[in-house]
Design a protein around this motif. Structure first.
Motif, short mmCIF file in Angstrom:
data_model
loop_
_atom_site.label_atom_id
_atom_site.label_comp_id
_atom_site.label_asym_id
_atom_site.label_seq_id
_atom_site.Cartn_x
_atom_site.Cartn_y
_atom_site.Cartn_z
N LEU A 168 0.81 -1.22 0.00
CA LEU A 168 0.00 0.00 0.00
C LEU A 168 0.85 1.27 0.00
O LEU A 168 0.43 2.29 -0.52
N ASP A 169 2.04 1.19 0.60
CA ASP A 169 2.96 2.34 0.60
C ASP A 169 4.39 1.85 0.45
O ASP A 169 5.11 1.68 1.43
N PRO A 170 4.81 1.60 -0.79
CA PRO A 170 6.16 1.06 -1.02
C PRO A 170 7.30 2.02 -0.65
O PRO A 170 8.45 1.62 -0.60
N SER A 171 6.99 3.26 -0.37
CA SER A 171 8.05 4.23 -0.06
C SER A 171 8.40 4.27 1.43
O SER A 171 9.35 4.95 1.82
N ASN A 172 7.67 3.54 2.25
CA ASN A 172 7.90 3.61 3.69
C ASN A 172 8.95 2.58 4.10
O ASN A 172 8.70 1.38 4.11
N LYS A 173 10.12 3.07 4.46
CA LYS A 173 11.24 2.18 4.80
C LYS A 173 11.00 1.35 6.06
O LYS A 173 11.55 0.27 6.21
N TRP A 174 10.17 1.84 6.98
CA TRP A 174 9.91 1.11 8.22
C TRP A 174 9.18 -0.20 7.96
O TRP A 174 9.39 -1.18 8.67
#
Length: 82
Positions: A66-72
């Motif tokens: 859903l949010d591939p940019s979130n490194k966590w």
């Protein structure tokens, strides 16, 4: 506003160790918005804290999609897969 309040309360309950209440609140949030990456991440954290790694992995993967940019999300997924 209702969603945000339930989400914040779910995180508070998780931190306090009230996992059943946190799960219940997260489930309500998920019913309100099934595409919310943060709720999937929160569920992953809850399952991880309960040592249910397969379910934690599932929810971390959903959050990542859903949010591939979130490194966590990637970091948590790597930890449960290690």
């Amino acid at each position: 506003m209702i969603f945000a309040s339930k989400y914040i309360t779910a995180d508070k309950e998780r931190v306090l160790g009230n996992f059943q209440e946190a799960f219940k609140l997260c489930a309500t949030c998920l019913e309100m918005d099934q595409q919310n990456d943060a709720v999937h991440y929160q569920l992953g954290r809850l399952f991880k804290q309960q040592n249910n790694l397969p379910k934690a992995e599932y929810f971390f993967e959903r959050a990542m999609k859903l949010d591939p940019s979130n490194k966590w999300y990637y970091q948590e997924l790597a930890l449960v897969q290690a």
